[in-house]
Design an enzyme around this catalytic site. Structure first.
Site, short mmCIF file in Angstrom:
data_model
loop_
_atom_site.label_atom_id
_atom_site.label_comp_id
_atom_site.label_asym_id
_atom_site.label_seq_id
_atom_site.Cartn_x
_atom_site.Cartn_y
_atom_site.Cartn_z
N HIS A 55 10.62 41.87 30.82
CA HIS A 55 10.75 41.64 32.26
C HIS A 55 10.63 40.16 32.62
O HIS A 55 11.28 39.69 33.56
CB HIS A 55 9.73 42.49 33.03
CG HIS A 55 10.01 43.96 32.91
ND1 HIS A 55 9.05 44.94 32.98
CD2 HIS A 55 11.19 44.62 32.70
CE1 HIS A 55 9.61 46.13 32.84
NE2 HIS A 55 10.91 45.97 32.66
N HIS B 227 19.84 52.08 31.39
CA HIS B 227 18.74 53.01 31.15
C HIS B 227 17.58 52.54 32.05
O HIS B 227 16.70 51.81 31.62
CB HIS B 227 18.32 53.00 29.69
CG HIS B 227 19.39 53.46 28.74
ND1 HIS B 227 20.49 52.71 28.44
CD2 HIS B 227 19.52 54.61 28.03
CE1 HIS B 227 21.26 53.38 27.59
NE2 HIS B 227 20.70 54.53 27.32
N SER C 38 12.50 47.33 35.46
CA SER C 38 13.64 46.42 35.54
C SER C 38 14.42 46.58 36.85
O SER C 38 14.87 45.57 37.42
CB SER C 38 14.56 46.59 34.32
OG SER C 38 14.87 47.96 34.11
N GLU D 121 20.30 56.57 35.07
CA GLU D 121 19.13 57.22 34.47
C GLU D 121 19.45 58.69 34.26
O GLU D 121 19.95 59.34 35.16
CB GLU D 121 17.90 57.04 35.39
CG GLU D 121 16.67 57.83 35.00
CD GLU D 121 16.18 57.59 33.58
OE1 GLU D 121 16.02 56.43 33.16
OE2 GLU D 121 15.94 58.58 32.87
N GLY E 230 23.87 56.42 30.17
CA GLY E 230 23.92 54.95 30.14
C GLY E 230 25.00 54.40 29.22
O GLY E 230 25.59 53.35 29.50
N ASP F 230 18.57 49.17 27.75
CA ASP F 230 17.16 49.35 27.40
C ASP F 230 16.90 50.82 27.08
O ASP F 230 16.14 51.51 27.79
CB ASP F 230 16.32 48.87 28.60
CG ASP F 230 14.84 48.92 28.36
OD1 ASP F 230 14.42 49.04 27.20
OD2 ASP F 230 14.08 48.84 29.35
C1 LIG Z 1 12.83 52.16 28.06
S1 LIG Z 1 13.09 53.20 29.42
C2 LIG Z 1 13.80 52.16 30.61
C3 LIG Z 1 12.87 51.19 31.24
C4 LIG Z 1 13.49 50.32 32.29
N1 LIG Z 1 14.73 49.70 31.85
C5 LIG Z 1 12.53 49.23 32.70
O1 LIG Z 1 12.54 48.14 32.10
O2 LIG Z 1 11.76 49.46 33.65
C6 LIG Z 1 14.50 54.14 28.91
C7 LIG Z 1 14.99 55.13 29.96
O3 LIG Z 1 16.25 55.65 29.53
C8 LIG Z 1 16.35 56.99 29.98
N2 LIG Z 1 17.42 57.63 29.19
C9 LIG Z 1 17.37 58.26 27.98
N3 LIG Z 1 18.61 58.57 27.57
C10 LIG Z 1 19.48 58.12 28.53
C11 LIG Z 1 20.89 58.12 28.65
N4 LIG Z 1 21.67 58.66 27.71
N5 LIG Z 1 21.44 57.54 29.75
C12 LIG Z 1 20.65 56.98 30.72
N6 LIG Z 1 19.31 56.97 30.65
C13 LIG Z 1 18.72 57.52 29.57
C14 LIG Z 1 14.96 57.54 29.76
O4 LIG Z 1 14.74 58.69 30.56
C15 LIG Z 1 14.09 56.34 30.18
O5 LIG Z 1 13.76 56.43 31.54
#
Ligand SMILES: C[S@@+](CC[C@H](N)C(=O)[O-])C[C@H]1O[C@@H](n2cnc3c(N)ncnc32)[C@H](O)[C@@H]1O
Length: 281
Positions: free
Chosen positions: A18, A41, A102, A120, A146, A166
């Site tokens: 971040h 993500h 993020s 998401e 994503g 991410d």
């Molecule tokens: C590491 S976290 C993201 C954190 C966020 N980017 C942040 O920095 O605050 C990964 C996220 O991806 C989501 N996720 C998992 N598979 C996904 C997909 N195929 N497409 C979109 N989101 C997905 C999960 O539910 C989770 O909330």
């Protein structure tokens, strides 16, 4: 999909990611032309650190909780200021009320003319994300895969912007999926800034991603790695970010930021490390 970011909100990897995300957005703001942020993500957007899930891991204590020790007047303190201003006030333990993910960092650092797309897939996380940004007309929240979004939104109409990728790295093939999806998006939009986050559990995965980025034809990229403990330490202790088409100031900023973050976040004195590698530019 078992991963829930709330368990990890504000941990050392979040601070690293971040703080760099904020620096990239500040650089994009130097030009008046509007840009787009695509967060493939996105998670919930922000996390209430008094939640029971947060208490169960307490990861924020060895992350954002340690930033209380930062000298805000130092060079690193000044580079971290925009990120820490968004994190906001902390209690006596160094715990912010709400830790920004993020999406909130992107929302706060973009301008009226910029646009943001947050994807998401987890139903509960998506519901929280959608509710959080419902009143910001610049933001589109999508219950969309994503990886699909990465291909579908490149290039955005503005032709300027940042893609943050991410993923949770739950599946073994996520590094190769990231490499392939990035290469396909880059082939359509070679001038975008791409920030690709990864955990380092096996250094070969990170090396493979870097090799794939070099092979994609990208003109320049920066690989930043950050460890709070030596290789072989328990749990996640090393993380990285590859930034394709990095702002030209980012490498110099990383040379200030990363050593300062190592000193604040390493598990024991001398246990942490950082590495900076680059090509092109
Ligand atoms: C590491 S976290 C993201 C954190 C966020 N980017 C942040 O920095 O605050 C990964 C996220 O991806 C989501 N996720 C998992 N598979 C996904 C997909 N195929 N497409 C979109 N989101 C997905 C999960 O539910 C989770 O909330």
């Amino acid at each position: 999909m078992n991963y829930a970011h709330v368990f990890h909100a504000g941990n050392f990897a979040d601070v690293f990611k971040h703080a760099l995300l904020a620096r990239i957005l500040i650089y994009l703001n130097r030009k008046d032309a509007p840009y787009r942020v695509i967060d493939t993500h996105a998670g919930e957007g922000a996390y209430d650190l008094s939640r029971e899930e947060v208490e169960r891991t307490g990861e924020w204590r060895d992350g954002i909780g340690r930033l209380a020790g930062l000298d805000r007047a130092s060079d690193a303190g000044q580079l971290l200021a925009p990120y820490l201003d968004i994190v906001g006030a902390c209690d006596d333990e160094g715990r912010p009320l709400v830790y920004p993910g993020s999406p909130v960092i992107a929302q706060k650092l973009t301008r009226k003319t910029d646009r943001l797309v947050f994807c998401e897939k987890h139903p509960a996380a998506f519901a929280a994300l959608k509710a959080r940004f419902a009143r910001d007309r610049r933001v589109k929240t999508l219950d969309l895969d994503g990886w699909t979004a990465l291909g579908a939104f490149a290039p955005p109409p503005e032709r300027r912007g940042l893609v943050l990728v991410d993923p949770p790295y739950e599946a073994r093939d996520e590094f190769s999926r990231l490499a392939k999806s990035f290469a396909a998006a880059h082939a359509k939009w070679s001038t975008g800034v791409y920030a690709l986050w990864y955990p380092v559990k096996d250094a070969r995965d990170a090396d493979g991603l870097w090799k794939a980025v070099r092979a994609s034809g990208a003109k320049s990229a920066l690989r930043l790695e950050f460890a709070v403990a030596p290789p072989g330490a328990p749990g996640l202790a090393r993380t990285g970010l590859v930034v394709v088409n990095p702002p030209f100031v980012l490498e110099a900023e990383a040379h200030v930021l990363l050593p300062a973050l190592v000193r604040l976040l390493e598990r024991e004195a001398g246990a942490g490390a950082c590495a900076i590698e680059t090509f092109g530019g």
